[in-house]
Design a protein around this motif. Structure first.
Motif, PDB file in Angstrom:
ATOM      1  N   VAL A 238      -4.981  13.675  -0.839  1.00  0.00           N
ATOM      2  CA  VAL A 238      -3.685  15.061  -1.203  1.00  0.00           C
ATOM      3  C   VAL A 238      -3.203  14.274  -2.725  1.00  0.00           C
ATOM      4  CG1 VAL A 238      -1.194  15.883  -0.433  1.00  0.00           C
ATOM      5  CG2 VAL A 238      -3.272  14.978   0.943  1.00  0.00           C
ATOM      6  N   THR A 239      -2.727  12.628  -2.808  1.00  0.00           N
ATOM      7  CA  THR A 239      -2.321  12.772  -3.998  1.00  0.00           C
ATOM      8  C   THR A 239      -3.368  13.313  -5.225  1.00  0.00           C
ATOM      9  OG1 THR A 239      -0.245  11.449  -3.061  1.00  0.00           O
ATOM     10  CG2 THR A 239      -1.126  10.900  -5.442  1.00  0.00           C
ATOM     11  N   ALA A 240      -4.412  12.118  -5.282  1.00  0.00           N
ATOM     12  CA  ALA A 240      -5.208  11.750  -6.412  1.00  0.00           C
ATOM     13  C   ALA A 240      -5.647  12.973  -6.689  1.00  0.00           C
ATOM     14  CB  ALA A 240      -6.810  11.223  -6.252  1.00  0.00           C
ATOM     15  N   PRO A 241      -6.248  14.874  -5.586  1.00  0.00           N
ATOM     16  CA  PRO A 241      -7.088  15.602  -5.527  1.00  0.00           C
ATOM     17  C   PRO A 241      -6.303  16.499  -6.618  1.00  0.00           C
ATOM     18  CG  PRO A 241      -7.510  14.622  -3.563  1.00  0.00           C
ATOM     19  CD  PRO A 241      -7.184  14.032  -4.358  1.00  0.00           C
TER      20      PRO A 241
ATOM     21  N   PHE B 171       3.700   6.149  -2.979  1.00  0.00           N
ATOM     22  CA  PHE B 171       4.637   6.669  -3.380  1.00  0.00           C
ATOM     23  C   PHE B 171       4.980   6.585  -4.915  1.00  0.00           C
ATOM     24  CE2 PHE B 171       9.072   6.408  -5.270  1.00  0.00           C
ATOM     25  CZ  PHE B 171       9.680   7.275  -4.120  1.00  0.00           C
ATOM     26  N   TYR B 172       4.215   5.450  -4.651  1.00  0.00           N
ATOM     27  CA  TYR B 172       4.376   5.467  -7.035  1.00  0.00           C
ATOM     28  C   TYR B 172       3.450   6.659  -7.312  1.00  0.00           C
ATOM     29  CZ  TYR B 172       6.087   2.989 -11.036  1.00  0.00           C
ATOM     30  OH  TYR B 172       6.113   2.955 -12.199  1.00  0.00           O
TER      31      TYR B 172
ATOM     32  N   VAL C  65       0.860  -1.648  -0.325  1.00  0.00           N
ATOM     33  CA  VAL C  65       0.301  -0.310   0.112  1.00  0.00           C
ATOM     34  C   VAL C  65       1.080   1.252  -0.393  1.00  0.00           C
ATOM     35  CG1 VAL C  65      -1.693   1.291   1.269  1.00  0.00           C
ATOM     36  CG2 VAL C  65      -2.273  -1.282   1.243  1.00  0.00           C
ATOM     37  N   SER C  66       1.799   1.126   1.003  1.00  0.00           N
ATOM     38  CA  SER C  66       3.279   2.463   0.629  1.00  0.00           C
ATOM     39  C   SER C  66       3.826   2.569  -0.262  1.00  0.00           C
ATOM     40  CB  SER C  66       3.863   2.450   2.115  1.00  0.00           C
ATOM     41  OG  SER C  66       3.322   2.536   2.658  1.00  0.00           O
TER      42      SER C  66
ATOM     43  N   ALA D 175      10.948  10.987  -8.105  1.00  0.00           N
ATOM     44  CA  ALA D 175      11.039   9.946  -6.870  1.00  0.00           C
ATOM     45  C   ALA D 175      10.758  10.782  -5.740  1.00  0.00           C
ATOM     46  CB  ALA D 175      12.071   9.346  -7.120  1.00  0.00           C
ATOM     47  N   ALA D 176      12.268  12.273  -5.553  1.00  0.00           N
ATOM     48  CA  ALA D 176      12.589  12.413  -4.551  1.00  0.00           C
ATOM     49  C   ALA D 176      11.168  13.859  -3.870  1.00  0.00           C
ATOM     50  CB  ALA D 176      13.865  13.717  -4.872  1.00  0.00           C
ATOM     51  N   GLY D 177      10.591  13.946  -4.751  1.00  0.00           N
ATOM     52  CA  GLY D 177       9.468  15.117  -4.218  1.00  0.00           C
ATOM     53  C   GLY D 177       8.242  13.389  -3.410  1.00  0.00           C
TER      54      GLY D 177
END
Length: 346
Positions: A247-250, A182-183, A177-178, A222-224
């Protein structure tokens, strides 16, 4: 109709259509076979838009809406071919698909973006001058590369004993899941760089050539993603699935609106990096606003869903509603149909 009204009206219509489509299915059907199939169409769609320019030779002489319909049909057929193959390779052919094959289908999308945009189709575009061949090779390469990443980095030992666990599940280096979050977050960073039109990389001509650009851009993403995971999960103690859905999807969804639906025109009068800051802030605000809208309509569209562990039903619904359905629907209209019938030319 011109921008920004074109992007606004097109986005609003597409969102309504996407939610109506989702409402046709109960939650298990939507989160299982429907979302899996839609995810299997997106890599082909990305390739068709980025590498083929949504105008391959077999539709180049067609006008809208015939061109859009042919591209849409080809994409749906491609998804129908890819779906059972992917399910057999990573899901033991078990239907409906569980979380393990679904995770694989999700991460193929960032891989395809990575190869098509960050690497500009390199090295697949070195094999002749036919973009159709380069696109097909890139698509195949995306699935092979994703399978390697999936086996090396994703670990599903925490699922052992659960009905959805598969004997063939990878036992890679990190929690699955992590790794997934991350990806996908790395993809969000890619869109952040696009908000800035690749500034300040454009200041270095030597970097703006492949494979140098692909290497540098990959390191940035990757760093971000690592920074986001450290701040949200490690420091703030957020659940990775909450990071993904809040956070990510929106932000990805908001970026699609700003860069694709509004065609990166909202702040065209500003120079970088001001334009990039305004693009990124607008993407974040729009993404969050639409996340809240989807939260409000979710009970009407798919019934009451529980949030959080162990099932994460609501998180799965919101991520798929935004990125597995609405996102490709938006690109169908903007790229395949060139906003037809809202605009004759774009």
């Amino acid at each position: 109709m011109k921008q920004p009204w074109l992007g606004l009206v097109a986005s609003a219509i597409t969102i309504v259509v996407a939610l109506a489509f989702i409402s046709l299915f109960d939650f298990p059907t939507f989160a299982g076979p429907v979302a899996f199939y839609m995810l299997c169409t997106i890599p082909f769609q990305v390739m068709a838009v980025v590498i083929w320019g949504a105008n391959p030779s077999f539709v180049a002489k067609l006008s809208q809406p015939a061109k859009g319909l042919v591209l849409l049909l080809v994409t749906l057929v491609a998804g129908a071919i890819i779906d059972p193959i992917a399910l057999r390779v990573v899901g033991e052919g078990i239907s409906p698909p569980g979380p393990i094959p679904s995770h694989f289908a999700v991460i193929v999308v960032p891989t395809t973006f990575w190869l098509a945009i960050m690497w500009g189709g390199w090295p697949f575009n070195l094999f002749g001058n036919d973009p159709k061949l380069a696109g097909v090779l890139l698509l195949a390469g995306a699935y092979v590369l994703t399978w390697i990443i999936f086996r090396v980095f994703f670990n599903y030992e925490f699922m052992q004993g659960a009905p959805v666990y598969l004997a063939s599940a990878p036992h890679g280096l990190f929690n699955a899941v992590s790794s997934l979050v991350f990806y996908v977050t790395a993809l969000a960073v890619m869109f952040l760089v696009l908000c800035f039109d690749l500034w300040p990389l454009t200041k270095a001509p030597s970097v703006m050539q492949q494979p140098a650009l692909g290497i540098v851009w990959t390191i940035i993403c990757a760093a971000g993603a690592w920074v986001v995971m450290q701040v949200t999960v490690s420091a703030m103690g957020m659940d990775p699935m909450v990071v993904l859905t809040r956070v990510t999807a929106p932000f990805i969804f908001g970026s699609i609106l700003v860069l694709n639906m509004f065609q990166n025109t909202l702040f065209a009068k500003f120079a970088q990096p001001v334009k990039g800051v305004l693009n990124a802030v607008t993407a974040a605000v729009l993404g969050l606003a639409l996340f809240l809208v989807y939260c409000l309509v979710a009970p009407v569209v798919s019934g009451q869903l529980t949030s959080g562990p162990p099932a994460y039903d609501f998180e799965i619904w919101i991520a798929n509603a935004l990125l597995s359905v609405t996102f490709p629907f938006l690109i169908f209209l903007a790229a395949y149909f060139a906003y037809w019938p809202l605009a004759k030319r774009t």
